[in-house]
Design an enzyme around this catalytic site. Structure first.
Site, PDB file in Angstrom:
ATOM      1  N   HIS A 155      -8.758  -4.774  -9.712  1.00 27.47           N
ATOM      2  CA  HIS A 155      -7.972  -5.884  -9.153  1.00 27.47           C
ATOM      3  C   HIS A 155      -8.819  -6.811  -8.269  1.00 27.47           C
ATOM      4  O   HIS A 155      -8.409  -7.936  -7.980  1.00 27.47           O
ATOM      5  CB  HIS A 155      -6.737  -5.371  -8.393  1.00 27.47           C
ATOM      6  CG  HIS A 155      -7.012  -4.789  -7.043  1.00 27.47           C
ATOM      7  ND1 HIS A 155      -7.062  -3.429  -6.804  1.00 27.47           N
ATOM      8  CD2 HIS A 155      -7.235  -5.379  -5.838  1.00 27.47           C
ATOM      9  CE1 HIS A 155      -7.280  -3.214  -5.521  1.00 27.47           C
ATOM     10  NE2 HIS A 155      -7.400  -4.389  -4.913  1.00 27.47           N
ATOM     11  N   ASP A 192      -7.525   0.993 -12.440  1.00 28.89           N
ATOM     12  CA  ASP A 192      -7.971   0.019 -11.455  1.00 28.89           C
ATOM     13  C   ASP A 192      -9.454   0.194 -11.112  1.00 28.89           C
ATOM     14  O   ASP A 192      -9.848   0.177  -9.944  1.00 28.89           O
ATOM     15  CB  ASP A 192      -7.124   0.122 -10.184  1.00 28.89           C
ATOM     16  CG  ASP A 192      -7.264  -1.127  -9.305  1.00 28.89           C
ATOM     17  OD1 ASP A 192      -7.753  -2.157  -9.805  1.00 28.89           O
ATOM     18  OD2 ASP A 192      -6.908  -1.054  -8.114  1.00 28.89           O
ATOM     19  N   GLY A 242      -9.743  -6.147   1.380  1.00 32.88           N
ATOM     20  CA  GLY A 242     -11.191  -6.243   1.524  1.00 32.88           C
ATOM     21  C   GLY A 242     -11.845  -4.873   1.448  1.00 32.88           C
ATOM     22  O   GLY A 242     -13.014  -4.742   1.066  1.00 32.88           O
ATOM     23  N   ASN A 243     -11.082  -3.810   1.827  1.00 26.86           N
ATOM     24  CA  ASN A 243     -11.575  -2.440   1.662  1.00 26.86           C
ATOM     25  C   ASN A 243     -11.504  -1.975   0.210  1.00 26.86           C
ATOM     26  O   ASN A 243     -12.152  -0.987  -0.160  1.00 26.86           O
ATOM     27  CB  ASN A 243     -10.760  -1.467   2.513  1.00 26.86           C
ATOM     28  CG  ASN A 243     -11.206  -1.427   3.959  1.00 26.86           C
ATOM     29  OD1 ASN A 243     -10.516  -1.948   4.849  1.00 26.86           O
ATOM     30  ND2 ASN A 243     -12.350  -0.820   4.211  1.00 26.86           N
ATOM     31  N   SER A 244     -10.725  -2.679  -0.601  1.00 29.95           N
ATOM     32  CA  SER A 244     -10.517  -2.259  -1.985  1.00 29.95           C
ATOM     33  C   SER A 244     -11.846  -2.102  -2.724  1.00 29.95           C
ATOM     34  O   SER A 244     -12.700  -2.980  -2.684  1.00 29.95           O
ATOM     35  CB  SER A 244      -9.656  -3.283  -2.718  1.00 29.95           C
ATOM     36  OG  SER A 244      -8.349  -3.305  -2.194  1.00 29.95           O
ATOM     37  N   GLY A 285      12.848  -1.614 -19.927  1.00 31.68           N
ATOM     38  CA  GLY A 285      13.547  -2.810 -19.443  1.00 31.68           C
ATOM     39  C   GLY A 285      15.048  -2.668 -19.464  1.00 31.68           C
ATOM     40  O   GLY A 285      15.754  -3.641 -19.764  1.00 31.68           O
ATOM     41  N   VAL A 286      15.558  -1.465 -19.162  1.00 33.81           N
ATOM     42  CA  VAL A 286      17.008  -1.240 -19.136  1.00 33.81           C
ATOM     43  C   VAL A 286      17.400  -0.585 -17.819  1.00 33.81           C
ATOM     44  O   VAL A 286      16.586   0.087 -17.176  1.00 33.81           O
ATOM     45  CB  VAL A 286      17.464  -0.348 -20.310  1.00 33.81           C
ATOM     46  CG1 VAL A 286      17.221  -1.041 -21.640  1.00 33.81           C
ATOM     47  CG2 VAL A 286      16.793   1.013 -20.274  1.00 33.81           C
ATOM     48  N   SER A 287      18.665  -0.781 -17.439  1.00 34.91           N
ATOM     49  CA  SER A 287      19.261  -0.047 -16.323  1.00 34.91           C
ATOM     50  C   SER A 287      20.313   0.879 -16.910  1.00 34.91           C
ATOM     51  O   SER A 287      21.066   0.477 -17.811  1.00 34.91           O
ATOM     52  CB  SER A 287      19.910  -1.014 -15.318  1.00 34.91           C
ATOM     53  OG  SER A 287      18.940  -1.879 -14.768  1.00 34.91           O
TER      54      SER A 287
END
Length: 403
Positions: free
Chosen positions: A136, A168, A246-248, A310-312
């Protein structure tokens, strides 16, 4: 022999008794002599009792001391052998020593595009310039550069070698040789309460090469991250070390100066809760990227992916009432009833409101968690088959989990 006198008179039998038997001795008991004898005897017994008491006390003391010494030896040997040798207290460094060891091996990462640039942290994987960081940090960037601790004002051009979005992770490369490479620790051996030390660049240049210390607050903390139409569940290290943007991409270290994790995110709504990716799984991915430019074939045990349908939904039993849009309905079967379908999702155009899902890929389901767990077995690009009750009829719905 003269005759004895008895009471002043003569006793004619005395001579015969003297000749036929030994003399008759008479003993008289005297109180003062008995008291003196008893006192002397008591003193002797008292001295003997004191000596015996002292001997027993000394023996008990020596036995207790030996037992205590044995317990201490056992305790320290057990403590030194607990966990791995890398994470034991023997040979631990101070935070200052860890900082002096790790800081030169970290870099300040710049990732820029037409809209601006972002800061992050990285650390050297190899002496010839391969650098680990978070995906990221470099995502959507067109150009990359790093600054070294020894020359903080100088930017060195870098290239993106490869990345793994789900975990990531990314690898950058700069030219040069003999860069300092930190030691890699064992994240599987971590215990809650151990020292955790982070080196990074909070707020970018303004906070470059800062060191913070905390503890390992939790291990194998499951953190779900939504990426596009997928959810990646990551098993992460939780720490209370102060971390900020910034620590990422920076290293999280133990008190031996070994990297145990890669800082990746902070829980924004809570202070003192930050997460790092465990180094054992990360290093497999990073090494593959260094060697091949990608890590497509690497499976790691700290992450798993499932699609977001994508459902509830609501869990219902046959005949149960449930409310939707201010109306009451009755479930025609036991399962999971759909009450909303998101536009543009995998389920859009496939599932409908009031559908009751009763099976996924042939396995009966009655709870949302059962469906969720089955979705982890569905790789992206595959087809998902769901059996639903719609308008009183069982039908099969096929959903393509396209990337």
């Amino acid at each position: 022999m003269e005759n004895e006198k008895w009471n002043g008179g003569e006793n004619p039998q005395t001579e015969n008794r003297a000749q036929n038997q030994s003399p008759d001795y008479r003993y008289r008991w005297r109180y003062d002599e008995q008291v003196a004898y008893d006192t002397k005897s008591k003193k002797k017994k008292s001295r003997n009792g004191i000596l015996l008491y002292a001997f027993v006390t000394a023996a008990v003391f020596l036995l207790c001391f030996a037992m205590l010494a044995g317990m201490l030896v056992w305790y320290y040997r057990s403590d030194s052998n607990m966990g791995s040798g890398q994470n034991s207290t023997a040979g631990a460094l101070t935070t200052a020593q860890v900082s002096e060891l790790i800081t030169p091996a970290t870099v300040l990462v710049y990732a820029s595009n037409e809209e601006g640039y972002a800061y992050g942290t990285g650390f050297f994987l190899t002496a010839d310039g391969y650098i680990a960081t978070n995906y990221h940090v470099v995502q959507d960037a067109d150009s990359f550069a790093v600054s070294l601790y020894e020359n903080p004002g100088q930017k060195i051009e870098a290239e993106l070698v490869g990345y793994r979005r789900n975990e990531d992770l990314a690898v950058l490369k700069i030219k040069g040789r003999n860069y300092p490479v930190p030691k890699i620790g064992d994240s599987d051996a971590l215990r809650v309460g151990e020292i955790a030390i982070a080196v990074g660049n909070p707020s970018g240049e303004d906070g470059s090469w800062s060191t913070t210390q905390g503890i390992v607050s939790a291990v194998k903390r499951m953190v779900p991250v939504t990426i596009g139409r997928s959810v990646v569940e990551l098993s992460m290290i939780q720490t209370d070390a102060a971390l900020n943007p910034g620590n990422s991409g920076g290293p999280l270290c133990n008190d031996h100066g070994e990297i145990i994790g890669i800082v990746t995110r902070k829980l924004n709504d809570n202070e003192g809760i930050s997460y790092a990716l465990p180094i054992n799984g990360c290093i497999q991915i990073l090494n593959a990227i260094v060697e091949h430019g990608h890590a497509d074939d690497i499976d790691v045990d700290f992450s798993r992916v499932r699609p977001v349908l994508g459902v509830s939904c609501l869990e219902v039993k046959k005949g149960d009432p449930y409310a939707y849009s201010n109306k009451t309905y009755y479930a025609g079967a036991t399962g999971v009833v759909v009450i909303n379908v998101s536009a543009g999702s995998y389920a859009d155009g496939k599932l409908q409101v009031h559908d009751i899902v009763i099976a996924v890929n042939g396995t009966k389901v009655s709870t949302v968690n059962e469906i969720t767990n089955l979705l982890y077995d569905c790789p992206m690009g595959s087809y998902l088959k769901m059996t639903v009750l719609r308008d009183g009829e069982e039908i099969e719905v096929s959903i393509h989990l396209a990337d």
